[in-house]
Enzyme design. Structure first.
Site, PDB file in Angstrom:
ATOM      1  N   ALA A 138       4.068   7.012  -1.577  1.00 37.23           N
ATOM      2  CA  ALA A 138       5.356   7.377  -2.180  1.00 37.23           C
ATOM      3  C   ALA A 138       5.148   8.225  -3.424  1.00 37.23           C
ATOM      4  O   ALA A 138       5.749   9.298  -3.581  1.00 37.23           O
ATOM      5  CB  ALA A 138       6.159   6.121  -2.519  1.00 37.23           C
ATOM      6  N   THR A 166       7.585   1.374   2.784  1.00 39.66           N
ATOM      7  CA  THR A 166       7.624   2.738   2.246  1.00 39.66           C
ATOM      8  C   THR A 166       8.950   2.983   1.537  1.00 39.66           C
ATOM      9  O   THR A 166       8.994   3.601   0.471  1.00 39.66           O
ATOM     10  CB  THR A 166       7.424   3.777   3.362  1.00 39.66           C
ATOM     11  OG1 THR A 166       6.189   3.524   4.026  1.00 39.66           O
ATOM     12  CG2 THR A 166       7.415   5.187   2.795  1.00 39.66           C
ATOM     13  N   THR A 168       0.814  -1.218   0.000  1.00 38.81           N
ATOM     14  CA  THR A 168       0.000   0.000   0.000  1.00 38.81           C
ATOM     15  C   THR A 168       0.846   1.265   0.000  1.00 38.81           C
ATOM     16  O   THR A 168       0.366   2.345  -0.373  1.00 38.81           O
ATOM     17  CB  THR A 168      -0.938  -0.007   1.230  1.00 38.81           C
ATOM     18  OG1 THR A 168      -1.868   1.053   1.115  1.00 38.81           O
ATOM     19  CG2 THR A 168      -0.157   0.131   2.542  1.00 38.81           C
ATOM     20  N   LYS A 169       2.120   1.150   0.382  1.00 38.47           N
ATOM     21  CA  LYS A 169       2.985   2.326   0.475  1.00 38.47           C
ATOM     22  C   LYS A 169       3.322   2.924  -0.887  1.00 38.47           C
ATOM     23  O   LYS A 169       3.791   4.068  -0.960  1.00 38.47           O
ATOM     24  CB  LYS A 169       4.265   1.982   1.232  1.00 38.47           C
ATOM     25  CG  LYS A 169       4.035   1.543   2.677  1.00 38.47           C
ATOM     26  CD  LYS A 169       3.374   2.631   3.522  1.00 38.47           C
ATOM     27  CE  LYS A 169       3.329   2.254   4.987  1.00 38.47           C
ATOM     28  NZ  LYS A 169       2.754   3.327   5.826  1.00 38.47           N
ATOM     29  N   ASP A 170       3.080   2.194  -1.972  1.00 40.67           N
ATOM     30  CA  ASP A 170       3.253   2.780  -3.305  1.00 40.67           C
ATOM     31  C   ASP A 170       2.419   4.044  -3.446  1.00 40.67           C
ATOM     32  O   ASP A 170       2.827   5.020  -4.091  1.00 40.67           O
ATOM     33  CB  ASP A 170       2.804   1.797  -4.393  1.00 40.67           C
ATOM     34  CG  ASP A 170       3.798   0.684  -4.646  1.00 40.67           C
ATOM     35  OD1 ASP A 170       4.816   0.619  -3.936  1.00 40.67           O
ATOM     36  OD2 ASP A 170       3.539  -0.135  -5.544  1.00 40.67           O
TER      37      ASP A 170
END
Length: 346
Positions: A52, A79, A47-49
């Site tokens: 970012a 992340t 989910t950190k895409d």
């Protein structure tokens, strides 16, 4: 006439619009319908895409990031990988301060994307000069032309999920969602998705999953930071020893704490029962659902969305390693059965 080539311009165009997958087996004893938002389908497998790309492009838009600059971040691994991936495409240098609790798999993946990695001790206070928070701050001060993402205290962390994750869940459930269950680390995912969903239906229950050894649940209940709550735990990317401003505690209805051991077993159970090879924190989220069901949180009309944040490949040396499970004292009959499926042909 030549046909048009159908191709994405880069992996960045694949970020978001992850699938909602119905859980069928692990939830059989439970009342309600349970749907997993599987963020491993992002190109960076987490989910950190989303944050970012969003934070970096906002920094570019505002003129904060310029060609040749260096991006610095504090991360438990996911992340950092997402930032490194975006940096590769956009041409920035990437430096990451990582907790020593992060799996070797995660650290190796960061290096493979060209990031410079500083591994910092996990079990020190947030204001200790050796903590990954302080190391990232120091590097930012020392390196000219650097930008510190600072996901724990960056409102854009919440905005990214308000603009993407929340609307996706609302559309994918046709507005039928009754509960959102998500782990809380920086708090950006649960806070951003919750803010959006609450604008659509204030009755949707938002439940955060916390770890034993973290301060988040007690802070939510009392609005007091209690250092006595802090002690070492193994789950990565879940819970905190500080209060991130990227967590909007007002949109979260309650927190539930899960143990390292039960979360590890549930991550393995998801692979065996649903064919979903997801990470340690996903196991924690599903374990939280089990505990909530035992407490009577759900009924036959419940439509429960659970965010599974990342992919199981980042935990091969941890929860998906029988040796690691044994070393942690998590070894039980389930793991013995897994080991007995291996036969060597001589």
């Amino acid at each position: 006439m030549k046909q048009e080539i159908k191709a994405y311009s880069s992996v960045l165009e694949l970020i978001g619009n992850t699938p909602l997958i119905r859980l069928n087996n692990i939830t059989k004893p439970l009342k309600g319908e349970f749907l997993a938002k599987v963020e491993a389908f992002n190109p960076g497998h987490s989910t950190k895409d989303r944050i970012a790309l969003y934070i970096i492009e906002e920094a570019e838009r505002k003129g904060i990031l310029k060609p040749g600059d260096t991006i610095i971040e504090t991360t438990s691994g996911n992340t950092g990988f997402s930032i490194a991936m975006v940096s590769v495409i956009k041409g920035y240098e990437c430096i990451l301060a990582v907790s020593s609790k992060s799996s070797k798999d995660k650290i190796d993946m960061l290096k493979s994307m060209g990031a410079k990695v500083y591994v910092c001790p996990a079990n020190v206070s947030a204001d200790d000069s050796r903590s990954y928070y302080q190391v990232a701050k120091r590097l930012h001060e020392e390196i000219k032309g650097s930008v510190y993402i600072n996901q724990y205290f960056n409102e854009l962390n919440i905005d990214a999920h308000f603009k993407t994750t929340g609307p996706e869940i609302w559309e994918q459930t046709g507005g039928q969602i009754t509960h959102l269950i998500a782990c809380s680390g920086t708090g950006g995912t649960i806070s951003g998705a919750a803010r959006f969903l609450k604008t659509k239906n204030a009755d949707i229950k938002i439940i955060g999953i916390d770890a034993y050894g973290s301060v988040l649940q007690k802070y939510h209940e009392t609005r007091e930071f209690d250092a006595e709550e802090i002690y070492p735990y193994r789950i990565e990317g879940l819970g905190k020893n500080l209060i991130p401003t990227a967590t909007d505690f007002d949109v979260i209805d309650k927190f539930v704490k899960v143990t390292d051991e039960s979360s590890a077993h549930t991550a393995r159970e998801l692979a065996r029962s649903e064919g979903l090879f997801v990470g340690y924190t996903s196991g924690a989220a599903m374990q939280g659902v089990k505990q909530l069901a035992e407490d009577g949180e759900f009924d036959e009309n419940s439509k429960v969305v659970i965010i599974f944040p990342d992919h199981g490949s980042r935990y091969m040396s941890k929860v998906f390693s029988d040796d690691w499970m044994n070393e942690q004292g998590f070894f039980d009959s389930q793991n013995i059965e897994a080991k007995e499926t291996i036969e060597y042909i001589k």
